[in-house]
Design a protein around this motif. Structure first.
Motif, PDB file in Angstrom:
ATOM      1  N   ALA A  99      81.326 109.806  34.096  1.00 30.77           N
ATOM      2  CA  ALA A  99      79.926 109.399  33.922  1.00 30.77           C
ATOM      3  C   ALA A  99      79.648 108.088  34.654  1.00 30.77           C
ATOM      4  O   ALA A  99      78.601 107.941  35.296  1.00 30.77           O
ATOM      5  N   ILE A 100      80.571 107.148  34.584  1.00 34.24           N
ATOM      6  CA  ILE A 100      80.397 105.864  35.274  1.00 34.24           C
ATOM      7  C   ILE A 100      80.264 106.090  36.777  1.00 34.24           C
ATOM      8  O   ILE A 100      79.351 105.569  37.420  1.00 34.24           O
ATOM      9  N   VAL A 101      81.165 106.874  37.332  1.00 32.16           N
ATOM     10  CA  VAL A 101      81.154 107.111  38.782  1.00 32.16           C
ATOM     11  C   VAL A 101      79.877 107.840  39.200  1.00 32.16           C
ATOM     12  O   VAL A 101      79.251 107.490  40.202  1.00 32.16           O
ATOM     13  N   ARG A 102      79.484 108.828  38.423  1.00 31.99           N
ATOM     14  CA  ARG A 102      78.250 109.563  38.745  1.00 31.99           C
ATOM     15  C   ARG A 102      77.018 108.668  38.592  1.00 31.99           C
ATOM     16  O   ARG A 102      76.151 108.635  39.464  1.00 31.99           O
ATOM     17  N   ASP A 103      76.935 107.964  37.464  1.00 34.89           N
ATOM     18  CA  ASP A 103      75.753 107.138  37.197  1.00 34.89           C
ATOM     19  C   ASP A 103      75.585 106.028  38.228  1.00 34.89           C
ATOM     20  O   ASP A 103      74.467 105.670  38.582  1.00 34.89           O
ATOM     21  N   ASP A 104      76.692 105.479  38.686  1.00 32.31           N
ATOM     22  CA  ASP A 104      76.628 104.383  39.654  1.00 32.31           C
ATOM     23  C   ASP A 104      76.698 104.867  41.099  1.00 32.31           C
ATOM     24  O   ASP A 104      76.646 104.049  42.025  1.00 32.31           O
ATOM     25  N   HIS A 105      76.826 106.170  41.298  1.00 32.79           N
ATOM     26  CA  HIS A 105      76.833 106.767  42.644  1.00 32.79           C
ATOM     27  C   HIS A 105      77.822 106.063  43.570  1.00 32.79           C
ATOM     28  O   HIS A 105      77.502 105.737  44.708  1.00 32.79           O
ATOM     29  N   CYS A 106      79.032 105.832  43.054  1.00 39.48           N
ATOM     30  CA  CYS A 106      80.020 105.094  43.842  1.00 39.48           C
ATOM     31  C   CYS A 106      81.223 105.949  44.234  1.00 39.48           C
ATOM     32  O   CYS A 106      82.207 105.425  44.756  1.00 39.48           O
ATOM     33  N   GLY A 107      81.140 107.249  43.992  1.00 40.07           N
ATOM     34  CA  GLY A 107      82.252 108.108  44.362  1.00 40.07           C
ATOM     35  C   GLY A 107      81.925 109.572  44.148  1.00 40.07           C
ATOM     36  O   GLY A 107      80.829 109.920  43.706  1.00 40.07           O
ATOM     37  N   LEU A 108      82.893 110.390  44.493  1.00 38.97           N
ATOM     38  CA  LEU A 108      82.768 111.828  44.308  1.00 38.97           C
ATOM     39  C   LEU A 108      83.673 112.252  43.162  1.00 38.97           C
ATOM     40  O   LEU A 108      84.828 111.825  43.088  1.00 38.97           O
ATOM     41  N   VAL A 109      83.151 113.071  42.282  1.00 36.21           N
ATOM     42  CA  VAL A 109      83.911 113.555  41.133  1.00 36.21           C
ATOM     43  C   VAL A 109      84.420 114.957  41.455  1.00 36.21           C
ATOM     44  O   VAL A 109      83.651 115.823  41.883  1.00 36.21           O
ATOM     45  N   ILE A 110      85.723 115.146  41.270  1.00 34.03           N
ATOM     46  CA  ILE A 110      86.334 116.462  41.467  1.00 34.03           C
ATOM     47  C   ILE A 110      87.070 116.850  40.193  1.00 34.03           C
ATOM     48  O   ILE A 110      87.334 116.001  39.336  1.00 34.03           O
ATOM     49  N   GLU A 137      78.357 100.595  49.281  1.00 36.30           N
ATOM     50  CA  GLU A 137      77.332  99.667  48.776  1.00 36.30           C
ATOM     51  C   GLU A 137      77.150  99.830  47.269  1.00 36.30           C
ATOM     52  O   GLU A 137      77.066  98.846  46.526  1.00 36.30           O
ATOM     53  N   ASN A 138      77.103 101.065  46.820  1.00 29.80           N
ATOM     54  CA  ASN A 138      76.938 101.319  45.385  1.00 29.80           C
ATOM     55  C   ASN A 138      78.139 100.818  44.589  1.00 29.80           C
ATOM     56  O   ASN A 138      77.980 100.341  43.457  1.00 29.80           O
ATOM     57  N   ALA A 139      79.327 100.923  45.166  1.00 27.32           N
ATOM     58  CA  ALA A 139      80.529 100.429  44.484  1.00 27.32           C
ATOM     59  C   ALA A 139      80.443  98.918  44.287  1.00 27.32           C
ATOM     60  O   ALA A 139      80.723  98.405  43.194  1.00 27.32           O
ATOM     61  N   ILE A 140      80.035  98.215  45.319  1.00 30.47           N
ATOM     62  CA  ILE A 140      79.908  96.754  45.221  1.00 30.47           C
ATOM     63  C   ILE A 140      78.852  96.380  44.182  1.00 30.47           C
ATOM     64  O   ILE A 140      79.066  95.499  43.346  1.00 30.47           O
ATOM     65  N   ASN A 141      77.717  97.066  44.218  1.00 26.83           N
ATOM     66  CA  ASN A 141      76.658  96.790  43.240  1.00 26.83           C
ATOM     67  C   ASN A 141      77.121  97.101  41.819  1.00 26.83           C
ATOM     68  O   ASN A 141      76.809  96.366  40.884  1.00 26.83           O
ATOM     69  N   ALA A 142      77.849  98.190  41.660  1.00 26.19           N
ATOM     70  CA  ALA A 142      78.331  98.572  40.328  1.00 26.19           C
ATOM     71  C   ALA A 142      79.355  97.573  39.808  1.00 26.19           C
ATOM     72  O   ALA A 142      79.403  97.306  38.601  1.00 26.19           O
ATOM     73  N   ALA A 143      80.156  97.023  40.696  1.00 27.42           N
ATOM     74  CA  ALA A 143      81.187  96.063  40.268  1.00 27.42           C
ATOM     75  C   ALA A 143      80.562  94.901  39.512  1.00 27.42           C
ATOM     76  O   ALA A 143      81.129  94.420  38.523  1.00 27.42           O
ATOM     77  N   ASN A 144      79.396  94.467  39.947  1.00 26.05           N
ATOM     78  CA  ASN A 144      78.723  93.353  39.266  1.00 26.05           C
ATOM     79  C   ASN A 144      78.360  93.707  37.829  1.00 26.05           C
ATOM     80  O   ASN A 144      78.387  92.847  36.954  1.00 26.05           O
TER      81      ASN A 144
END
Length: 176
Positions: A99-110, A137-144
């Motif tokens: 859910a975190i990865v999907r909600d923050d659009h920072c990766g692909l879920v398999i 970019e989304n990963a960096i934003n999510a990290a905050n």
């Protein structure tokens, strides 16, 4: 699980670390059996080396076995990956981590343990520069959002707000 990686020749190498014991030995055996010259099994690494190791990566793979136990697990590698601005491929049972990865659009879920999907995700991130840049970019934003210091301050402010409200409520009740 890694056998299909030899069919992705554009990638020079993959480093597998964070495993120890029987898992690490199984992975080493698979790498040798499949003759995967582009996969290195590094095992557990000292925390002081992790930023350097992460900086060598173009994408991170967060993978857990497909067991119900892992549906409630949130691997810390998710947050490390975000902090380094790495797009991630996460293969864990559905739960909070996916859910975190999907909600923050920072990766692909398999699906966990799906090597075909893993290779397809690697190819997708590698070949689609727009997707890769967006995930970075989304990963960096999510990290905050998940910065421990910020989360601790937010929690402290919330606790103070509750205490003030309770104190005001108590004071109002004693004025009668």
């Amino acid at each position: 699980m890694f056998s299909r990686l030899k069919y992705v020749p554009r990638f020079l190498s993959y480093a597998v670390y964070g495993r120890s014991g029987a898992d690490a030995e199984d992975i080493k055996r698979l790498v040798n059996e499949e003759q995967l010259s582009n996969v290195r099994v590094l095992g557990r690494q000292d925390k002081s080396l992790m930023n350097r190791l992460w900086s060598l990566c173009d994408v991170s793979l967060v993978h857990l076995r497909d067991t119900p136990l892992f549906s409630s697990v949130i691997p810390s590698k998710i947050f490390e990956s975000m902090g380094m601005g790495l797009p991630m491929i996460i293969g864990v049972p559905e739960g909070e981590a996916t859910a975190i990865v999907r909600d923050d659009h920072c990766g692909l879920v398999i699906q966990p343990e799906d090597e075909v999907a893993m290779v397809a995700a690697i190819e997708n991130i590698y070949s689609d520069q727009t997707l890769r840049a967006s995930l970075q970019e989304n990963a960096i934003n999510a990290a905050n959002k998940y910065d421990r210091t910020r989360l601790a301050h937010d929690f402290l402010r919330s606790a103070e707000d509750v205490l003030r409200a309770e104190s005001a409520k108590h004071a109002k009740g004693t004025e009668k």
